[in-house]
Enzyme design. Structure first.
Site, PDB file in Angstrom:
ATOM      1  N   SER A  20       0.807  -1.225   0.000  1.00 38.50           N
ATOM      2  CA  SER A  20       0.000   0.000   0.000  1.00 38.50           C
ATOM      3  C   SER A  20       0.845   1.282   0.000  1.00 38.50           C
ATOM      4  CB  SER A  20      -0.961   0.007   1.192  1.00 38.50           C
ATOM      5  OG  SER A  20      -1.900  -1.026   1.020  1.00 38.50           O
ATOM      6  N   THR A  65      -5.799  -3.501   7.326  1.00 37.26           N
ATOM      7  CA  THR A  65      -5.709  -4.842   6.758  1.00 37.26           C
ATOM      8  C   THR A  65      -5.757  -5.878   7.877  1.00 37.26           C
ATOM      9  OG1 THR A  65      -4.501  -6.187   5.159  1.00 37.26           O
ATOM     10  CG2 THR A  65      -3.159  -4.770   6.563  1.00 37.26           C
ATOM     11  N   LYS A  69      -9.981  -5.615  10.235  1.00 37.33           N
ATOM     12  CA  LYS A  69     -11.082  -4.999   9.478  1.00 37.33           C
ATOM     13  C   LYS A  69     -12.402  -4.970  10.265  1.00 37.33           C
ATOM     14  CE  LYS A  69      -9.165  -6.020   4.928  1.00 37.33           C
ATOM     15  NZ  LYS A  69      -9.379  -6.627   3.610  1.00 37.33           N
ATOM     16  N   ASN A  90     -11.990  -1.349   5.441  1.00 36.80           N
ATOM     17  CA  ASN A  90     -10.577  -1.364   5.047  1.00 36.80           C
ATOM     18  C   ASN A  90     -10.030   0.039   4.791  1.00 36.80           C
ATOM     19  OD1 ASN A  90     -11.612  -0.703   2.554  1.00 36.80           O
ATOM     20  ND2 ASN A  90     -10.394  -2.195   1.422  1.00 36.80           N
ATOM     21  N   ASP A 105     -13.022  -3.180  -0.938  1.00 39.15           N
ATOM     22  CA  ASP A 105     -12.580  -4.466  -1.517  1.00 39.15           C
ATOM     23  C   ASP A 105     -13.482  -4.919  -2.666  1.00 39.15           C
ATOM     24  OD1 ASP A 105     -10.282  -4.901  -0.052  1.00 39.15           O
ATOM     25  OD2 ASP A 105     -11.277  -6.050   1.519  1.00 39.15           O
ATOM     26  N   GLY A 132     -14.185 -15.822   4.902  1.00 34.30           N
ATOM     27  CA  GLY A 132     -13.548 -14.887   5.831  1.00 34.30           C
ATOM     28  C   GLY A 132     -13.884 -13.455   5.432  1.00 34.30           C
ATOM     29  N   ASN A 154     -16.679 -23.260   1.515  1.00 34.34           N
ATOM     30  CA  ASN A 154     -15.616 -22.951   2.467  1.00 34.34           C
ATOM     31  C   ASN A 154     -15.255 -24.202   3.244  1.00 34.34           C
ATOM     32  OD1 ASN A 154     -13.889 -21.095   3.872  1.00 34.34           O
ATOM     33  ND2 ASN A 154     -15.279 -21.169   5.623  1.00 34.34           N
ATOM     34  N   LYS A 159     -19.728 -21.314   8.146  1.00 37.85           N
ATOM     35  CA  LYS A 159     -19.439 -19.882   7.931  1.00 37.85           C
ATOM     36  C   LYS A 159     -20.029 -19.403   6.609  1.00 37.85           C
ATOM     37  CE  LYS A 159     -15.200 -18.425   9.192  1.00 37.85           C
ATOM     38  NZ  LYS A 159     -13.730 -18.642   9.426  1.00 37.85           N
ATOM     39  N   MET A 223      -7.314 -14.204  -4.915  1.00 41.06           N
ATOM     40  CA  MET A 223      -7.106 -12.894  -4.275  1.00 41.06           C
ATOM     41  C   MET A 223      -5.682 -12.713  -3.761  1.00 41.06           C
ATOM     42  SD  MET A 223     -10.436 -11.746  -2.228  1.00 41.06           S
ATOM     43  CE  MET A 223     -12.078 -11.855  -2.895  1.00 41.06           C
TER      44      MET A 223
HETATM   45  P1  NAP Z   1      -9.623 -14.589   6.865  1.00 42.57           P
HETATM   46  O1  NAP Z   1     -10.741 -13.748   7.324  1.00 42.57           O
HETATM   47  O2  NAP Z   1      -8.601 -15.045   7.832  1.00 42.57           O
HETATM   48  O3  NAP Z   1     -10.301 -15.898   6.185  1.00 42.57           O
HETATM   49  C1  NAP Z   1      -9.498 -16.955   5.741  1.00 42.57           C
HETATM   50  C2  NAP Z   1     -10.308 -17.899   4.853  1.00 42.57           C
HETATM   51  O4  NAP Z   1      -9.404 -18.880   4.310  1.00 42.57           O
HETATM   52  C3  NAP Z   1     -11.396 -18.679   5.582  1.00 42.57           C
HETATM   53  O5  NAP Z   1     -12.467 -18.897   4.697  1.00 42.57           O
HETATM   54  C4  NAP Z   1     -10.671 -19.996   5.926  1.00 42.57           C
HETATM   55  O6  NAP Z   1     -11.530 -21.101   6.067  1.00 42.57           O
HETATM   56  C5  NAP Z   1      -9.867 -20.175   4.658  1.00 42.57           C
HETATM   57  N1  NAP Z   1      -8.707 -21.053   4.878  1.00 42.57           N
HETATM   58  C6  NAP Z   1      -7.577 -20.754   5.590  1.00 42.57           C
HETATM   59  N2  NAP Z   1      -6.724 -21.793   5.559  1.00 42.57           N
HETATM   60  C7  NAP Z   1      -7.306 -22.768   4.811  1.00 42.57           C
HETATM   61  C8  NAP Z   1      -6.926 -24.080   4.421  1.00 42.57           C
HETATM   62  N3  NAP Z   1      -5.747 -24.600   4.787  1.00 42.57           N
HETATM   63  N4  NAP Z   1      -7.781 -24.792   3.636  1.00 42.57           N
HETATM   64  C9  NAP Z   1      -8.972 -24.263   3.256  1.00 42.57           C
HETATM   65  N5  NAP Z   1      -9.395 -23.024   3.592  1.00 42.57           N
HETATM   66  C10 NAP Z   1      -8.573 -22.288   4.376  1.00 42.57           C
HETATM   67  O7  NAP Z   1      -8.810 -13.907   5.689  1.00 42.57           O
HETATM   68  P2  NAP Z   1      -9.396 -12.852   4.622  1.00 42.57           P
HETATM   69  O8  NAP Z   1      -9.297 -11.488   5.127  1.00 42.57           O
HETATM   70  O9  NAP Z   1     -10.719 -13.358   4.169  1.00 42.57           O
HETATM   71  O10 NAP Z   1      -8.294 -12.983   3.451  1.00 42.57           O
HETATM   72  C11 NAP Z   1      -8.282 -14.106   2.586  1.00 42.57           C
HETATM   73  C12 NAP Z   1      -7.225 -13.915   1.510  1.00 42.57           C
HETATM   74  O11 NAP Z   1      -7.604 -12.854   0.637  1.00 42.57           O
HETATM   75  C13 NAP Z   1      -5.842 -13.547   2.071  1.00 42.57           C
HETATM   76  O12 NAP Z   1      -4.892 -14.282   1.362  1.00 42.57           O
HETATM   77  C14 NAP Z   1      -5.717 -12.066   1.759  1.00 42.57           C
HETATM   78  O13 NAP Z   1      -4.377 -11.670   1.567  1.00 42.57           O
HETATM   79  C15 NAP Z   1      -6.509 -11.979   0.466  1.00 42.57           C
HETATM   80  N6  NAP Z   1      -7.031 -10.624   0.210  1.00 42.57           N
HETATM   81  C16 NAP Z   1      -6.595  -9.993  -0.917  1.00 42.57           C
HETATM   82  C17 NAP Z   1      -7.074  -8.736  -1.214  1.00 42.57           C
HETATM   83  C18 NAP Z   1      -6.601  -8.042  -2.459  1.00 42.57           C
HETATM   84  O14 NAP Z   1      -6.788  -6.829  -2.564  1.00 42.57           O
HETATM   85  N7  NAP Z   1      -6.031  -8.764  -3.413  1.00 42.57           N
HETATM   86  C19 NAP Z   1      -7.989  -8.095  -0.362  1.00 42.57           C
HETATM   87  C20 NAP Z   1      -8.429  -8.778   0.773  1.00 42.57           C
HETATM   88  C21 NAP Z   1      -7.927 -10.050   1.054  1.00 42.57           C
HETATM   89  P3  NAP Z   1     -12.189 -21.453   7.500  1.00 42.57           P
HETATM   90  O15 NAP Z   1     -13.384 -20.554   7.623  1.00 42.57           O
HETATM   91  O16 NAP Z   1     -12.536 -22.876   7.391  1.00 42.57           O
HETATM   92  O17 NAP Z   1     -11.151 -21.159   8.549  1.00 42.57           O
END
Ligand code: NAP
Length: 277
Positions: A20, A65, A69, A90, A105, A132, A154, A159, A223
């Site tokens: 960022s 981030t 959030k 965010n 987002d 998530g 998921n 969830k 993502m």
């Molecule tokens: P979060 O709230 O921690 O949610 C994580 C998600 O991943 C949950 O659905 C979790 O499932 C799942 N997960 C984690 N480990 C897993 C595994 N080993 N197998 C299967 N599912 C798994 O994170 P978030 O904020 O949603 O972010 C998710 C991703 O998006 C991150 O990599 C983040 O960097 C990316 N992101 C990118 C942008 C962008 O601008 N490009 C913006 C936002 C986020 P459970 O519910 O079962 O735990």
């Protein structure tokens, strides 16, 4: 001498990986603005204090981030409609004693899909993997584009069901078929757009998606950014077009920049220069 520069920050834990500061510096340069934008590591239990310290230091705004959030949503004194629907923030604006919370987002993802990847969602079948903050932050924006079907899946299926219950009313109003399936029970049929909104790649584990959800005409979007993930490799092996989330990152930052400066920055050159790195 008075410092006339406007000050901004991105707050997270961890934060060293954040692009960022580079993105906002590039937007500011291109538009002739002199700003100061820094990355701040907040202790996990100190987010509120970190924000209040920044307000006393006269920051104009901040990006938020992982993992703050939801807390940012609680802390904000007023919210944009996207933030209210996502219950996550965010982007913060500090204005006249108010803390205004936004969520950019969803806009970021849609602009990357439509403008950068020429992928339109109307009447398409979408599979959204993850429940998530990221999935919750983008789902309303996906529904607004009136796909024919939006399927949520998921690892923890409960969830996805919570998100489905919350979004059902919006899906009905946009006439979108919204359903939830277990990841292991994905139908043996392809989706037009498959979005990985999980953090699975951070742990170097795999999603184990059924090959059949991918097709030569599909777009598989991850993502995550910065590397070709095993999800992207699997989709590629099925002939699908693939993209990481770098474009979304830059586009969501562009919307935050617009909120703070009322200027829409060019994003293509910033995406290209970050990709070249
Ligand atoms: P979060 O709230 O921690 O949610 C994580 C998600 O991943 C949950 O659905 C979790 O499932 C799942 N997960 C984690 N480990 C897993 C595994 N080993 N197998 C299967 N599912 C798994 O994170 P978030 O904020 O949603 O972010 C998710 C991703 O998006 C991150 O990599 C983040 O960097 C990316 N992101 C990118 C942008 C962008 O601008 N490009 C913006 C936002 C986020 P459970 O519910 O079962 O735990």
């Amino acid at each position: 001498m008075t410092d006339l520069k406007k000050h901004f920050a991105v707050i997270g834990n961890p934060i060293h990986h954040s692009l960022s500061p580079q993105i906002h510096a590039a937007f500011a340069r291109e538009n002739g603005l002199d700003i100061h934008y820094e990355a701040i590591l907040s202790p996990l239990d100190q987010f509120k204090n970190t924000i209040h310290t920044l307000i006393t230091q006269k920051l104009t705004g901040a990006n938020v981030t992982l993992p703050f959030k939801k807390e940012a949503y609680q802390l904000a004194t007023s919210h944009s409609s996207y933030a209210i629907i996502a219950e996550a923030v965010n982007t913060l604006e500090f204005k006249e004693g108010e803390i205004i919370g936004h969520n950019t987002d969803g806009i970021g993802l849609i602009r990357d899909l439509e403008q950068n990847l020429d992928t339109h969602l109307k009447h398409k079948k979408i599979l959204l993997i993850g429940a998530g903050g990221a999935a919750e932050g983008v789902i309303y924006s996906l529904l607004e584009k009136t796909p024919s079907e939006l399927t949520l899946t998921n690892r923890t299926i409960e969830k996805s069901s919570v998100i489905q219950n919350k979004m059902d009313v919006h899906a009905k109003s946009f006439n979108v078929h919204l359903n939830v399936i277990e990841i292991a029970k994905c139908p043996h049929q392809y989706f037009d757009v498959i979005i990985n909104a999980t953090s699975v790649s951070l742990s170097n584990t795999e999603l184990h998606m059924d090959d059949k959800v991918f097709h030569e005409s599909s777009l598989a979007y991850d993502m995550m950014y910065g590397k070709e993930t095993s999800y992207m490799k699997q989709a590629k092996s099925r002939g699908s077009k693939v993209s990481d989330g770098l474009g979304m990152l830059v586009e969501q930052a562009a919307e935050a920049f617009f909120i703070w400066h009322h200027i829409k920055p060019q994003t293509k050159s910033v995406i290209e220069s970050l990709r070249a790195l």
